[in-house]
Design a protein around this motif. Sequence first.
Motif, short mmCIF file in Angstrom:
data_model
loop_
_atom_site.label_atom_id
_atom_site.label_comp_id
_atom_site.label_asym_id
_atom_site.label_seq_id
_atom_site.Cartn_x
_atom_site.Cartn_y
_atom_site.Cartn_z
N ASP A 1 -7.77 -7.09 4.80
CA ASP A 1 -8.59 -7.81 3.84
C ASP A 1 -9.01 -9.17 4.39
O ASP A 1 -10.13 -9.63 4.16
N ALA A 2 -8.12 -9.82 5.12
CA ALA A 2 -8.43 -11.12 5.71
C ALA A 2 -9.52 -11.02 6.77
O ALA A 2 -10.21 -12.00 7.07
N MET A 3 -9.67 -9.84 7.36
CA MET A 3 -10.68 -9.64 8.40
C MET A 3 -12.05 -9.28 7.83
O MET A 3 -13.04 -9.31 8.56
N ALA A 4 -12.11 -8.93 6.56
CA ALA A 4 -13.31 -8.34 5.99
C ALA A 4 -13.99 -9.28 5.01
O ALA A 4 -13.33 -9.93 4.19
N GLU A 5 -15.31 -9.32 5.08
CA GLU A 5 -16.07 -10.02 4.05
C GLU A 5 -15.98 -9.23 2.75
O GLU A 5 -15.66 -8.04 2.75
N ARG A 6 -16.25 -9.90 1.63
CA ARG A 6 -16.23 -9.20 0.34
C ARG A 6 -17.21 -8.03 0.37
O ARG A 6 -18.29 -8.10 0.95
N GLU A 7 -16.81 -6.95 -0.29
CA GLU A 7 -17.62 -5.75 -0.44
C GLU A 7 -17.94 -5.10 0.91
O GLU A 7 -19.01 -4.52 1.09
N SER A 8 -17.01 -5.18 1.83
CA SER A 8 -17.20 -4.53 3.12
C SER A 8 -17.05 -3.01 2.99
O SER A 8 -16.40 -2.52 2.07
N LYS A 9 -17.63 -2.32 3.95
CA LYS A 9 -17.42 -0.88 4.07
C LYS A 9 -16.26 -0.66 5.03
O LYS A 9 -16.34 -1.06 6.21
N ILE A 10 -15.19 -0.04 4.53
CA ILE A 10 -13.97 0.10 5.31
C ILE A 10 -13.57 1.56 5.42
O ILE A 10 -13.55 2.29 4.42
N LEU A 11 -13.25 1.99 6.64
CA LEU A 11 -12.72 3.32 6.89
C LEU A 11 -11.21 3.23 7.07
O LEU A 11 -10.73 2.49 7.94
N ASP A 12 -10.47 3.96 6.25
CA ASP A 12 -9.02 4.07 6.38
C ASP A 12 -8.75 5.37 7.13
O ASP A 12 -8.78 6.46 6.57
N ALA A 13 -8.52 5.25 8.45
CA ALA A 13 -8.39 6.41 9.32
C ALA A 13 -6.93 6.86 9.38
O ALA A 13 -6.07 6.11 9.82
N LEU B 1 -15.33 -2.27 9.09
CA LEU B 1 -13.95 -2.38 9.54
C LEU B 1 -13.30 -1.00 9.47
O LEU B 1 -13.50 -0.26 8.51
N VAL B 2 -12.54 -0.66 10.50
CA VAL B 2 -11.73 0.55 10.50
C VAL B 2 -10.27 0.14 10.60
O VAL B 2 -9.90 -0.69 11.45
N VAL B 3 -9.44 0.69 9.73
CA VAL B 3 -8.01 0.39 9.70
C VAL B 3 -7.23 1.66 10.00
O VAL B 3 -7.50 2.72 9.41
N MET B 4 -6.26 1.55 10.91
CA MET B 4 -5.38 2.67 11.21
C MET B 4 -3.95 2.14 11.24
O MET B 4 -3.51 1.57 12.24
N ALA B 5 -3.25 2.31 10.14
CA ALA B 5 -1.87 1.82 10.02
C ALA B 5 -0.92 3.01 10.02
O ALA B 5 -1.34 4.17 10.02
N GLY B 6 0.39 2.72 10.01
CA GLY B 6 1.36 3.80 9.84
C GLY B 6 1.59 4.67 11.06
O GLY B 6 1.89 5.86 10.92
N ASN B 7 1.42 4.13 12.27
CA ASN B 7 1.71 4.88 13.50
C ASN B 7 0.82 6.11 13.69
O ASN B 7 1.20 7.04 14.40
N VAL B 8 -0.35 6.12 13.06
CA VAL B 8 -1.19 7.32 13.08
C VAL B 8 -1.51 7.78 14.50
O VAL B 8 -1.42 8.98 14.80
N MET B 9 -1.88 6.86 15.38
CA MET B 9 -2.28 7.27 16.73
C MET B 9 -1.17 8.00 17.48
O MET B 9 -1.45 8.82 18.36
N THR B 10 0.07 7.73 17.15
CA THR B 10 1.17 8.39 17.86
C THR B 10 1.37 9.84 17.41
O THR B 10 2.06 10.60 18.09
#
Length: 204
Positions: free
Chosen positions: A47-59, A121-130
Amino acid sequence: MTGVEPHGNLWTAAVERDPAHARNYARRWRTLAESGQDIYGEARFADAMAERESKILDAGCGTGRIGGWLARRGHTVTGVDLDPHLIDVAREDFPDVSWQVGDLGEMDLREPWGSQKLFDLVVMAGNVMTFVATDERVRVLERIRAHMFDDARFVCGFGAGRGYGFEEFLADAESAGLGLSLRLGTWDLRPPSDDFLVAVLAPR
């Protein structure tokens, strides 16, 4: 390479071994939230990286823990995950968000008029890439890059000791057209470490 044997998708393998794996995973996060624990650190970072009303992908969105929090802060969120049960949980908990079952390596999100859907913005949390199959890693990163505006950013975090070295990941990201902008050791902005990687990447 790190010398670790190549593997297929580790999440799929875990579900095949234990059909209740996804349900237990979702239940654990709900229990943590109900107990009052803070489970939204990655979302606050994003959220700190994104302007208000950003389009965000939760991958690799899982149960919608990150994307749902961001949507409630006014962002337009799309979440994609391989596991149908986790997507069902996300839809139940955050019904106003677009959650989709899909393989990140085959991701091709489209606007209603047919053009490629792009994100700020694209966010990938939770060790997804592994969890991603070894031979699919670069393809996943390429599909993420394809869904980013030229001035967008991609933030990804995962721990050490999971069969995917940090330098290997950064090299794969580079080959997919993503350059490193910032490297941290935690989601709460601590310096780089050998234990955990938070990487902010941008299109080259």
